[in-house]
Design a protein around this motif. Sequence first.
Motif, PDB file in Angstrom:
ATOM      1  N   ASP A 208      19.784 -11.471 -36.311  1.00  0.00           N
ATOM      2  CA  ASP A 208      20.223 -12.497 -35.359  1.00  0.00           C
ATOM      3  C   ASP A 208      19.072 -13.289 -34.750  1.00  0.00           C
ATOM      4  N   PHE A 209      18.070 -13.634 -35.566  1.00  0.00           N
ATOM      5  CA  PHE A 209      16.997 -14.490 -35.078  1.00  0.00           C
ATOM      6  C   PHE A 209      17.558 -15.890 -34.806  1.00  0.00           C
ATOM      7  N   SER A 210      17.073 -16.517 -33.756  1.00  0.00           N
ATOM      8  CA  SER A 210      17.594 -17.841 -33.408  1.00  0.00           C
ATOM      9  C   SER A 210      16.507 -18.896 -33.257  1.00  0.00           C
ATOM     10  N   SER A 211      15.336 -18.525 -32.704  1.00  0.00           N
ATOM     11  CA  SER A 211      14.291 -19.505 -32.453  1.00  0.00           C
ATOM     12  C   SER A 211      12.979 -18.754 -32.223  1.00  0.00           C
ATOM     13  N   PHE A 212      11.846 -19.456 -32.357  1.00  0.00           N
ATOM     14  CA  PHE A 212      10.560 -18.784 -32.152  1.00  0.00           C
ATOM     15  C   PHE A 212       9.468 -19.781 -31.789  1.00  0.00           C
ATOM     16  N   ASP A 213       8.383 -19.245 -31.247  1.00  0.00           N
ATOM     17  CA  ASP A 213       7.174 -20.026 -31.007  1.00  0.00           C
ATOM     18  C   ASP A 213       6.028 -19.045 -30.786  1.00  0.00           C
ATOM     19  N   PHE A 214       4.799 -19.571 -30.735  1.00  0.00           N
ATOM     20  CA  PHE A 214       3.627 -18.743 -30.499  1.00  0.00           C
ATOM     21  C   PHE A 214       3.464 -18.493 -29.004  1.00  0.00           C
ATOM     22  N   SER A 215       2.906 -17.360 -28.663  1.00  0.00           N
ATOM     23  CA  SER A 215       2.596 -17.068 -27.267  1.00  0.00           C
ATOM     24  C   SER A 215       1.512 -18.019 -26.788  1.00  0.00           C
ATOM     25  N   PRO A 216       1.352 -18.184 -25.475  1.00  0.00           N
ATOM     26  CA  PRO A 216       0.326 -19.120 -24.980  1.00  0.00           C
ATOM     27  C   PRO A 216      -1.071 -18.815 -25.491  1.00  0.00           C
ATOM     28  N   ASP A 217      -1.402 -17.541 -25.726  1.00  0.00           N
ATOM     29  CA  ASP A 217      -2.734 -17.206 -26.235  1.00  0.00           C
ATOM     30  C   ASP A 217      -2.819 -17.244 -27.752  1.00  0.00           C
ATOM     31  N   GLN A 218      -1.716 -17.613 -28.408  1.00  0.00           N
ATOM     32  CA  GLN A 218      -1.673 -17.754 -29.869  1.00  0.00           C
ATOM     33  C   GLN A 218      -1.877 -16.428 -30.608  1.00  0.00           C
ATOM     34  N   GLN A 219      -1.755 -15.311 -29.913  1.00  0.00           N
ATOM     35  CA  GLN A 219      -1.970 -14.007 -30.540  1.00  0.00           C
ATOM     36  C   GLN A 219      -0.670 -13.353 -31.010  1.00  0.00           C
ATOM     37  N   LYS A 220       0.445 -13.853 -30.540  1.00  0.00           N
ATOM     38  CA  LYS A 220       1.731 -13.259 -30.885  1.00  0.00           C
ATOM     39  C   LYS A 220       2.736 -14.350 -31.197  1.00  0.00           C
ATOM     40  N   ILE A 221       3.815 -13.942 -31.850  1.00  0.00           N
ATOM     41  CA  ILE A 221       4.960 -14.811 -32.057  1.00  0.00           C
ATOM     42  C   ILE A 221       6.112 -14.251 -31.227  1.00  0.00           C
ATOM     43  N   ILE A 222       6.743 -15.110 -30.465  1.00  0.00           N
ATOM     44  CA  ILE A 222       7.901 -14.744 -29.656  1.00  0.00           C
ATOM     45  C   ILE A 222       9.145 -15.148 -30.429  1.00  0.00           C
ATOM     46  N   ILE A 223       9.992 -14.181 -30.752  1.00  0.00           N
ATOM     47  CA  ILE A 223      11.196 -14.445 -31.534  1.00  0.00           C
ATOM     48  C   ILE A 223      12.429 -14.216 -30.670  1.00  0.00           C
ATOM     49  N   GLY A 224      13.189 -15.263 -30.468  1.00  0.00           N
ATOM     50  CA  GLY A 224      14.444 -15.148 -29.744  1.00  0.00           C
ATOM     51  C   GLY A 224      15.559 -14.698 -30.659  1.00  0.00           C
ATOM     52  N   THR A 225      16.454 -13.886 -30.103  1.00  0.00           N
ATOM     53  CA  THR A 225      17.608 -13.409 -30.863  1.00  0.00           C
ATOM     54  C   THR A 225      18.865 -13.620 -30.025  1.00  0.00           C
ATOM     55  N   ARG A 226      19.980 -13.192 -30.575  1.00  0.00           N
ATOM     56  CA  ARG A 226      21.237 -13.290 -29.829  1.00  0.00           C
ATOM     57  C   ARG A 226      21.380 -12.176 -28.798  1.00  0.00           C
ATOM     58  N   ASP A 227      20.357 -11.305 -28.710  1.00  0.00           N
ATOM     59  CA  ASP A 227      20.431 -10.205 -27.752  1.00  0.00           C
ATOM     60  C   ASP A 227      19.047  -9.889 -27.191  1.00  0.00           C
ATOM     61  N   GLY A 228      18.311 -10.922 -26.774  1.00  0.00           N
ATOM     62  CA  GLY A 228      16.995 -10.731 -26.205  1.00  0.00           C
ATOM     63  C   GLY A 228      15.904 -11.342 -27.067  1.00  0.00           C
ATOM     64  N   TYR A 229      14.660 -11.014 -26.773  1.00  0.00           N
ATOM     65  CA  TYR A 229      13.563 -11.512 -27.593  1.00  0.00           C
ATOM     66  C   TYR A 229      12.570 -10.383 -27.868  1.00  0.00           C
ATOM     67  N   LEU A 230      11.783 -10.578 -28.928  1.00  0.00           N
ATOM     68  CA  LEU A 230      10.770  -9.593 -29.294  1.00  0.00           C
ATOM     69  C   LEU A 230       9.446 -10.296 -29.515  1.00  0.00           C
ATOM     70  N   LYS A 231       8.388  -9.484 -29.532  1.00  0.00           N
ATOM     71  CA  LYS A 231       7.038 -10.004 -29.762  1.00  0.00           C
ATOM     72  C   LYS A 231       6.490  -9.435 -31.069  1.00  0.00           C
ATOM     73  N   TYR A 232       5.960 -10.317 -31.899  1.00  0.00           N
ATOM     74  CA  TYR A 232       5.340  -9.925 -33.166  1.00  0.00           C
ATOM     75  C   TYR A 232       3.854 -10.216 -33.068  1.00  0.00           C
ATOM     76  N   ASP A 233       3.043  -9.165 -33.225  1.00  0.00           N
ATOM     77  CA  ASP A 233       1.606  -9.296 -33.108  1.00  0.00           C
ATOM     78  C   ASP A 233       1.019  -9.836 -34.416  1.00  0.00           C
ATOM     79  N   LEU A 234       0.321 -10.969 -34.340  1.00  0.00           N
ATOM     80  CA  LEU A 234      -0.227 -11.602 -35.538  1.00  0.00           C
ATOM     81  C   LEU A 234      -1.386 -10.807 -36.137  1.00  0.00           C
ATOM     82  N   LYS A 235      -2.064 -10.028 -35.326  1.00  0.00           N
ATOM     83  CA  LYS A 235      -3.202  -9.256 -35.822  1.00  0.00           C
ATOM     84  C   LYS A 235      -2.737  -7.988 -36.517  1.00  0.00           C
ATOM     85  N   THR A 236      -1.869  -7.229 -35.861  1.00  0.00           N
ATOM     86  CA  THR A 236      -1.406  -5.966 -36.449  1.00  0.00           C
ATOM     87  C   THR A 236      -0.237  -6.174 -37.400  1.00  0.00           C
TER      88      THR A 236
END
Length: 740
Positions: A208-236
Amino acid sequence: METIRTCIILLFCGANLLAQTKQPIHLDKPFLQDYSIKYYLPADSKIQLKTAFADRNGVIKIHSSTGLMQPHNGRFLYPGEFRPDQSYRSLANKNINAIGIYENQFVLLEDQTVLSNAWAGTLLVKHELPQARLFAGGQNFDFLLADGSQIHYLKTAKTQWEGSVTNDSVREMRFQKSSNLFWILGAKTLYRFSPVTNVLEQQFAGVDFSSFDFSPDQQKIIIGTRDGYLKYDLKTQKQVGPMQQKLPCTEITAVQTIQDKVWFGTTRGAFALHKDGRFDYYQGERWLPGDVVIHIAEGPNQSVLILTEKGLGHLNFKRMTLHEKAVFFEEQVRTRHIRHGFNASLSGMDKGDLSTGYLSDSDNDGLWTSMYLGAEIFRYVVTKEPAALQNCRESLDAMERLYTVNPVPGFPARSFERSGMIEKLTDPERWQHATDPAWDWKSTTSSDEAIGHIFAFGTMAELITDPVLKKRAIVLIDTLMAHILKNDLYLIDYDGKPTTWGRWNPTYVNAFPTNVGDRKLNASNIIAMLQTAYHFTKKPKYKEKAFELLNQHGYFANLMRPMSQIGYAPADADEHSKKMSDAWNHSDDEMYFLGYWGLYHYAFNDTLKRHYKKAILDHWQAERPEKEGLWNIFTALTGTPTFDLKEAVWYLQEHPLDLIDWAIVNSQRQDIEPIPGNFRSQTLATVLPPDERPIQRHNANMFNLDRKNGNGTSEHSAGDIWLLPYWLGRYLGVIAGDKP
């Protein structure tokens, strides 16, 4: 030992030393004041809005099902509309599938090309994906396009690579300049594409991914879903922590990083995530034309564009001082909220349309006007502005007429209005015909009005140097209090009977059990009123009656009773006591604090003054969770260095400029902490900011979460809500002006 010594010194030195206690001062530096300009689609419109963007010139364009549109003729409190964008006639025959921003310029995607009118029109790249509806620009005018599952990469004006996502459909695409990578979000997968190697790789999977963008520090991706959001670490290349669900709304429809905040659109408004984890929540028509957010983008001058299914909310952030905010609210009051000199609400509006409202009467016309009059008195003392003094005169005229429009000597009417209107007024059964056939007046005046009158007349008598105004104020104090004393501490109405609430007689007051609030409140108020009357008239009868009540009828014990002892009436109490104590009455707080002006300022002696200070600080301690601006500022009049100035300024800064009673719903939020039901009706562990909750006066519960009825039907006056705490703070010197 030092603490004990200080207490002994205070005991002997009294109020003069208390007044010298060093208090904190808020320096009036500019803060960001948010407000919204709204643009609505017609109610019956079938147009579907898709995206909204602004370019480096501040031009805003909206992509819709009918082509490009532009917002038209909107300003704060005066909503605008949409018009077809006809700025480039050459685009009229183009089938525009999407718009976007590249290098701060508009770029358009149509069924055959990617094009722009910037760069002298030289950007015109043909593509081979006629159903393409998504695109993102890369480093050097290279573009990634998608039609749902198919993806094309364009470079040097031609297709360099073709591919597709597996068992998924593309929702959004973004380019990260620092890594020179395109990122593609599907409904359940996250991909990245390298324009160097032309390799598309799946990076992460979910649901249920809906939208995304990079965090302000460009180190993570913020992924919105139909039931909250998660953070994806670009380094790990892994998810960081659990799904975030303690949100104002978990059904996320849009994610956009703008400067140092991540913005989320949802099916119930939008919210911004600060670096410290706080949310700013924008829900309801105070901020947005509709609650279902479609798209979010950065707007002109660091503003934010929030596109909803019903229109566009253009959130603006203006640097403003508290004084500048006061100037804005002074104009709001004078242009829309003065009725016969009263401080009135604008009612009967059609969905926030100010031109459709009328100035309405109120049960508390005298009280709301007393509070506005107090604000203007403090304003005049601080600024010496002639307009403020004239406002005082006009409000005093209205207050004074309350005593002459009815036939009962010394009795103040609640309100008055021209005859022939009774059936249209609030509570028509309370209205009476005046001796003058051209006017009617409202009866059943309550203790709320009485304490408000004495507060306003006392401040005028003390602080206004104009001898005529000072004398009129003292006469009114004497007029009201003489009526109350003559009638055995009751307000006696036109029918010869006491009004329901205008009762300070010991037989009535002491009939309440000691833990019922009215016993403490009425004792506190009448002593404040009698002290004020004696202070200005020097008539012994007021002082004698006050000491009789204090010493012979237990009023000192009543008013000194700690707030911790106030609660539900005991099981064996009479029904009236139980009814009066079924919950904390926040109108009582208003009456207490207005009364504290006379209770503390005009105390008969320093010993009483010390005791009164103790009672005021005890009450303030009980009120602290509400972060109520006026109560905190009123507490400062005791000279205490601790009165939550920071929270008072927070109240003043966070209060919205829009005082229309828009529907607000917070009870569904997952980011708030409900607490069990209690006597004070506190619903949350931490009170919400004023701009996220319903508009309300100081006599309401600041923990109210929702307003579900009457959307946009009235506008409140800032006269009592905002100007009184601000100008009182300026007068007491705890809020500085905006100029050194």
